[in-house]
Motif scaffolding. Structure first.
Motif, PDB file in Angstrom:
ATOM      1  N   GLU A  13      -7.736  -4.759   5.627  1.00 36.93           N
ATOM      2  CA  GLU A  13      -8.631  -4.142   6.602  1.00 36.93           C
ATOM      3  C   GLU A  13      -7.853  -3.503   7.754  1.00 36.93           C
ATOM      4  N   LYS A  14      -6.859  -4.211   8.270  1.00 40.53           N
ATOM      5  CA  LYS A  14      -6.062  -3.685   9.387  1.00 40.53           C
ATOM      6  C   LYS A  14      -5.279  -2.449   8.955  1.00 40.53           C
ATOM      7  N   LEU A  15      -4.726  -2.480   7.753  1.00 41.72           N
ATOM      8  CA  LEU A  15      -3.964  -1.334   7.251  1.00 41.72           C
ATOM      9  C   LEU A  15      -4.872  -0.121   7.055  1.00 41.72           C
ATOM     10  N   GLU A  16      -6.054  -0.359   6.484  1.00 44.08           N
ATOM     11  CA  GLU A  16      -6.991   0.750   6.266  1.00 44.08           C
ATOM     12  C   GLU A  16      -7.457   1.334   7.592  1.00 44.08           C
ATOM     13  N   ALA A  17      -7.566   0.502   8.612  1.00 40.70           N
ATOM     14  CA  ALA A  17      -7.954   0.988   9.944  1.00 40.70           C
ATOM     15  C   ALA A  17      -6.887   1.924  10.512  1.00 40.70           C
ATOM     16  N   GLU A  18      -5.652   1.820  10.012  1.00 34.68           N
ATOM     17  CA  GLU A  18      -4.558   2.693  10.449  1.00 34.68           C
ATOM     18  C   GLU A  18      -4.387   3.883   9.518  1.00 34.68           C
ATOM     19  N   GLY A  19      -5.307   4.032   8.561  1.00 37.28           N
ATOM     20  CA  GLY A  19      -5.262   5.179   7.668  1.00 37.28           C
ATOM     21  C   GLY A  19      -4.444   4.969   6.401  1.00 37.28           C
ATOM     22  N   ILE A  20      -4.042   3.734   6.130  1.00 35.83           N
ATOM     23  CA  ILE A  20      -3.261   3.443   4.926  1.00 35.83           C
ATOM     24  C   ILE A  20      -4.220   3.082   3.801  1.00 35.83           C
ATOM     25  N   GLU A  21      -4.073   3.766   2.668  1.00 35.76           N
ATOM     26  CA  GLU A  21      -4.941   3.477   1.523  1.00 35.76           C
ATOM     27  C   GLU A  21      -4.387   2.310   0.725  1.00 35.76           C
ATOM     28  N   VAL A  22      -5.285   1.359   0.421  1.00 33.56           N
ATOM     29  CA  VAL A  22      -4.902   0.181  -0.354  1.00 33.56           C
ATOM     30  C   VAL A  22      -5.820   0.100  -1.567  1.00 33.56           C
ATOM     31  N   GLU A  23      -5.225  -0.069  -2.732  1.00 34.23           N
ATOM     32  CA  GLU A  23      -6.015  -0.180  -3.957  1.00 34.23           C
ATOM     33  C   GLU A  23      -5.475  -1.343  -4.782  1.00 34.23           C
ATOM     34  N   ASN A  24      -6.333  -2.293  -5.113  1.00 34.19           N
ATOM     35  CA  ASN A  24      -5.907  -3.500  -5.850  1.00 34.19           C
ATOM     36  C   ASN A  24      -4.746  -4.201  -5.146  1.00 34.19           C
ATOM     37  N   PHE A  25      -4.854  -4.309  -3.838  1.00 37.89           N
ATOM     38  CA  PHE A  25      -3.845  -4.973  -2.992  1.00 37.89           C
ATOM     39  C   PHE A  25      -2.484  -4.288  -3.016  1.00 37.89           C
ATOM     40  N   ARG A  26      -2.453  -3.024  -3.440  1.00 36.87           N
ATOM     41  CA  ARG A  26      -1.204  -2.250  -3.421  1.00 36.87           C
ATOM     42  C   ARG A  26      -1.377  -1.064  -2.472  1.00 36.87           C
ATOM     43  N   ILE A  27      -0.297  -0.736  -1.777  1.00 36.80           N
ATOM     44  CA  ILE A  27      -0.298   0.404  -0.867  1.00 36.80           C
ATOM     45  C   ILE A  27      -0.151   1.679  -1.694  1.00 36.80           C
ATOM     46  N   LYS A  28      -1.092   2.612  -1.516  1.00 37.51           N
ATOM     47  CA  LYS A  28      -0.948   3.914  -2.181  1.00 37.51           C
ATOM     48  C   LYS A  28       0.081   4.708  -1.379  1.00 37.51           C
ATOM     49  N   ASN A  29       0.889   5.498  -2.071  1.00 36.26           N
ATOM     50  CA  ASN A  29       1.950   6.289  -1.427  1.00 36.26           C
ATOM     51  C   ASN A  29       2.953   5.400  -0.702  1.00 36.26           C
ATOM     52  N   PHE A  30       3.222   4.226  -1.264  1.00 41.36           N
ATOM     53  CA  PHE A  30       4.113   3.255  -0.615  1.00 41.36           C
ATOM     54  C   PHE A  30       5.458   3.871  -0.239  1.00 41.36           C
ATOM     55  N   LYS A  31       6.071   4.594  -1.155  1.00 41.09           N
ATOM     56  CA  LYS A  31       7.401   5.175  -0.875  1.00 41.09           C
ATOM     57  C   LYS A  31       7.335   6.181   0.283  1.00 41.09           C
ATOM     58  N   LYS A  32       6.252   6.926   0.344  1.00 50.79           N
ATOM     59  CA  LYS A  32       6.107   7.933   1.398  1.00 50.79           C
ATOM     60  C   LYS A  32       5.858   7.268   2.765  1.00 50.79           C
ATOM     61  N   LEU A  33       5.142   6.152   2.767  1.00 59.52           N
ATOM     62  CA  LEU A  33       4.792   5.469   4.013  1.00 59.52           C
ATOM     63  C   LEU A  33       5.838   4.451   4.447  1.00 59.52           C
ATOM     64  N   PHE A  34       6.820   4.199   3.562  1.00 57.08           N
ATOM     65  CA  PHE A  34       7.803   3.148   3.847  1.00 57.08           C
ATOM     66  C   PHE A  34       8.667   3.477   5.051  1.00 57.08           C
ATOM     67  N   TRP A  35       8.793   2.525   5.943  1.00 53.22           N
ATOM     68  CA  TRP A  35       9.622   2.659   7.152  1.00 53.22           C
ATOM     69  C   TRP A  35      10.826   1.746   7.001  1.00 53.22           C
ATOM     70  N   ASP A  36      12.013   2.323   6.960  1.00 52.99           N
ATOM     71  CA  ASP A  36      13.238   1.550   6.798  1.00 52.99           C
ATOM     72  C   ASP A  36      13.936   1.431   8.153  1.00 52.99           C
ATOM     73  N   PRO A  37      13.930   0.232   8.735  1.00 55.36           N
ATOM     74  CA  PRO A  37      14.525   0.081  10.074  1.00 55.36           C
ATOM     75  C   PRO A  37      15.995   0.494  10.125  1.00 55.36           C
ATOM     76  N   LEU A  38      16.729   0.316   9.033  1.00 54.01           N
ATOM     77  CA  LEU A  38      18.152   0.681   9.064  1.00 54.01           C
ATOM     78  C   LEU A  38      18.342   2.192   9.142  1.00 54.01           C
ATOM     79  N   GLN A  39      17.389   2.967   8.642  1.00 51.87           N
ATOM     80  CA  GLN A  39      17.515   4.420   8.691  1.00 51.87           C
ATOM     81  C   GLN A  39      16.789   5.029   9.882  1.00 51.87           C
ATOM     82  N   GLU A  40      15.775   4.319  10.384  1.00 51.81           N
ATOM     83  CA  GLU A  40      14.939   4.931  11.414  1.00 51.81           C
ATOM     84  C   GLU A  40      15.184   4.412  12.818  1.00 51.81           C
ATOM     85  N   LEU A  41      16.067   3.429  12.960  1.00 56.86           N
ATOM     86  CA  LEU A  41      16.362   2.929  14.320  1.00 56.86           C
ATOM     87  C   LEU A  41      17.711   3.447  14.792  1.00 56.86           C
TER      88      LEU A  41
END
Length: 98
Positions: free
Chosen positions: A70-98
């Motif tokens: 519910e919290k993820l969907e409220a942020e616009g993240i699509e979840v289907e069968n407890f899996r994140i749709k577009n997971f690779k596109k939405l993935f945030w890697d702290p080692l690359q992004e910090l």
């Protein structure tokens, strides 16, 4: 698991942008303990309210805590069968992004 480790995990988790997700393993690597993703999961269990634990999921893109959907969907993240749709596109890697 010590308090310093928990604090480091929580601080990195606070940086995950809204609408993005990261994994327990990515956070473990970012705090210098690459093989401790389970410890990150444990640290999330008792985290303060200002830590967006719902944005931290398994590396396969599956929700570990179904209630977080519910919290993820409220942020616009699509979840289907407890899996994140577009997971690779939405993935945030702290080692690359910090």
């Amino acid at each position: 698991m010590d308090e310093i480790f928990k604090q480091q995990v929580w601080e990195i988790t606070k940086l995950v942008p809204k609408g993005r997700v990261t994994s327990y393993g990515a956070i473990a690597k970012a705090v210098g303990y690459p093989n401790h993703s389970r410890h990150v999961g444990k640290a999330m269990g008792g985290c303060p309210k200002d830590v967006p634990a719902h944005r931290v999921i398994s590396s396969s893109g599956t929700l570990s805590v179904p209630e977080f959907q519910e919290k993820l969907e409220a942020e616009g993240i699509e979840v289907e069968n407890f899996r994140i749709k577009n997971f690779k596109k939405l993935f945030w890697d702290p080692l690359q992004e910090l």
